[in-house]
Design a protein around this motif. Structure first.
Motif, PDB file in Angstrom:
ATOM      1  N   VAL A 151      72.690  46.654 -31.815  1.00 24.41           N
ATOM      2  CA  VAL A 151      73.020  45.872 -33.004  1.00 24.41           C
ATOM      3  C   VAL A 151      73.381  44.447 -32.620  1.00 24.41           C
ATOM      4  CG1 VAL A 151      74.654  45.635 -34.919  1.00 24.41           C
ATOM      5  CG2 VAL A 151      73.749  47.891 -34.318  1.00 24.41           C
ATOM      6  N   LYS A 152      74.142  44.302 -31.553  1.00 25.03           N
ATOM      7  CA  LYS A 152      74.503  42.962 -31.077  1.00 25.03           C
ATOM      8  C   LYS A 152      73.266  42.169 -30.686  1.00 25.03           C
ATOM      9  CE  LYS A 152      77.501  40.620 -27.720  1.00 25.03           C
ATOM     10  NZ  LYS A 152      78.476  40.815 -26.612  1.00 25.03           N
ATOM     11  N   ALA A 153      72.317  42.816 -30.018  1.00 24.45           N
ATOM     12  CA  ALA A 153      71.079  42.142 -29.614  1.00 24.45           C
ATOM     13  C   ALA A 153      70.241  41.745 -30.825  1.00 24.45           C
ATOM     14  CB  ALA A 153      70.273  43.055 -28.686  1.00 24.45           C
ATOM     15  N   LEU A 154      70.159  42.618 -31.814  1.00 26.49           N
ATOM     16  CA  LEU A 154      69.420  42.300 -33.036  1.00 26.49           C
ATOM     17  C   LEU A 154      69.980  41.056 -33.711  1.00 26.49           C
ATOM     18  CD1 LEU A 154      68.937  45.794 -34.737  1.00 26.49           C
ATOM     19  CD2 LEU A 154      67.124  44.287 -33.928  1.00 26.49           C
ATOM     20  N   ARG A 155      71.302  40.990 -33.773  1.00 27.03           N
ATOM     21  CA  ARG A 155      71.936  39.873 -34.469  1.00 27.03           C
ATOM     22  C   ARG A 155      71.761  38.554 -33.714  1.00 27.03           C
ATOM     23  NH1 ARG A 155      75.633  43.015 -37.506  1.00 27.03           N
ATOM     24  NH2 ARG A 155      74.293  44.031 -39.051  1.00 27.03           N
ATOM     25  N   GLN A 156      71.496  38.631 -32.431  1.00 26.73           N
ATOM     26  CA  GLN A 156      71.212  37.406 -31.691  1.00 26.73           C
ATOM     27  C   GLN A 156      69.866  36.818 -32.121  1.00 26.73           C
ATOM     28  OE1 GLN A 156      71.524  38.636 -27.589  1.00 26.73           O
ATOM     29  NE2 GLN A 156      73.742  38.299 -27.515  1.00 26.73           N
ATOM     30  N   PHE A 157      68.913  37.676 -32.413  1.00 26.74           N
ATOM     31  CA  PHE A 157      67.602  37.209 -32.864  1.00 26.74           C
ATOM     32  C   PHE A 157      67.585  36.932 -34.364  1.00 26.74           C
ATOM     33  CE2 PHE A 157      66.469  39.613 -29.004  1.00 26.74           C
ATOM     34  CZ  PHE A 157      65.754  38.641 -28.326  1.00 26.74           C
ATOM     35  N   ARG A 158      68.353  37.717 -35.126  1.00 29.95           N
ATOM     36  CA  ARG A 158      68.371  37.560 -36.581  1.00 29.95           C
ATOM     37  C   ARG A 158      69.761  37.911 -37.104  1.00 29.95           C
ATOM     38  NH1 ARG A 158      64.154  40.997 -39.753  1.00 29.95           N
ATOM     39  NH2 ARG A 158      65.336  41.164 -41.664  1.00 29.95           N
ATOM     40  N   PRO A 159      70.646  36.929 -37.188  1.00 33.54           N
ATOM     41  CA  PRO A 159      72.049  37.194 -37.532  1.00 33.54           C
ATOM     42  C   PRO A 159      72.250  37.881 -38.875  1.00 33.54           C
ATOM     43  CG  PRO A 159      71.792  34.986 -36.639  1.00 33.54           C
ATOM     44  CD  PRO A 159      70.409  35.511 -36.851  1.00 33.54           C
ATOM     45  N   ASP A 160      71.337  37.669 -39.826  1.00 35.08           N
ATOM     46  CA  ASP A 160      71.523  38.219 -41.159  1.00 35.08           C
ATOM     47  C   ASP A 160      70.815  39.558 -41.361  1.00 35.08           C
ATOM     48  OD1 ASP A 160      68.954  37.253 -41.000  1.00 35.08           O
ATOM     49  OD2 ASP A 160      68.944  36.405 -43.043  1.00 35.08           O
TER      50      ASP A 160
END
Length: 265
Positions: A60-69
């Motif tokens: 989840v942390k990695a996903l939010r780095q690419f797409r915070p929203d």
């Protein structure tokens, strides 16, 4: 291909590969639902994977780095191994910054999800609850409703108090203490499930009435077998519907909207 056609794409996943696939997921999917079985120790025990919870958190942390929203929701299946940990599960979902969490009772009686013969009574007993455990679940649900009322009101916990309490009713019905009651559902009229084999079902639980390798999807869902099935289906009395744990209801025109479970294929 689906997004090119303007179709909303949701991935339902155990979350073990999220971190390694984060860039591709963020670029190609609309949102995500991760299976969350409890706080770290409980989740890892149920999944039988060391560090499974931690892998979800890292993903989840990695996903939010690419797409915070990017919207990432959790779904928790209530069963024997986690029925005392629902409040802790909500807290864990918050700690890894998920957007919401939903709860549903374990399905132990259907032939869905690659279980054509269903589960044996012995296998069911390893997942479902006995009378003492149902009583403990009812206490945990009331604690969840009381202590996390703001989360219910805000939608972080997707179900309202009535739906949460019905989880315990489902387990009592499995024990034969009360009757099974079908949820509000119109899935066979508003959706279809296409399995990897190509089989098309009116929902996850009812038998297939066609295969996309033999007919076009439009012809299957509007064909004579599908029309006959829908015409004869009485949700309130059908035994499959009465035991359903994952209903879908999409309001029709002039019908008051209600909160429904997200279904993934």
């Amino acid at each position: 291909m689906l997004r090119t056609e303007g179709i909303h794409v949701t991935l339902l996943t155990a979350g073990l590969l999220l971190e390694s696939q984060a860039e591709a997921i963020a670029a190609t999917l609309d949102d995500l639902i991760v299976s969350l079985d409890g706080p770290p120790a409980v989740h890892n025990h149920i999944r039988r994977v060391s560090g499974a919870f931690e892998q979800i958190a890292a993903g989840v942390k990695a996903l939010r780095q690419f797409r915070p929203d990017m919207i990432v929701r959790a779904r928790c299946t209530v069963q024997k191994a986690n029925h005392r940990s629902l409040c802790a599960t909500v807290q864990s979902a918050k700690e890894i910054e998920l957007n919401s969490i939903s709860f549903l009772a374990a399905d132990v009686s259907s032939s869905a999800f690659n279980r054509p013969e269903g589960w044996s009574p012995e296998r069911q007993d390893r997942v479902t609850l006995n009378a003492e455990e149902v009583a403990a679940l009812e206490i945990e649900l009331e604690r969840l409703i009381c202590d996390h009322r703001p989360d219910l009101d805000s939608g972080f916990v997707v179900e309202n108090a009535g739906k949460l309490r019905h989880i315990a009713v489902h387990f009592r019905a499995h024990l034969g203490e009360v009757e099974h009651v079908a949820p509000r559902c119109n899935a066979p009229w508003v959706s279809a499930v296409i399995e990897a084999s190509g089989d098309v079902r009116p929902c996850f639980f009812h038998p297939a009435f066609g295969n996309i390798h033999d007919q076009a999807l439009h012809d299957i869902v509007n064909g004579s077998e599908a029309l006959r099935f829908r015409a004869n289906l009485d949700i309130a009395t059908n035994l499959i519907c009465r035991k359903c744990v994952c209903s879908l209801h999409i309001p029709r025109q002039n019908e008051e909207p209600m909160q429904t479970d997200v279904q993934a294929v």
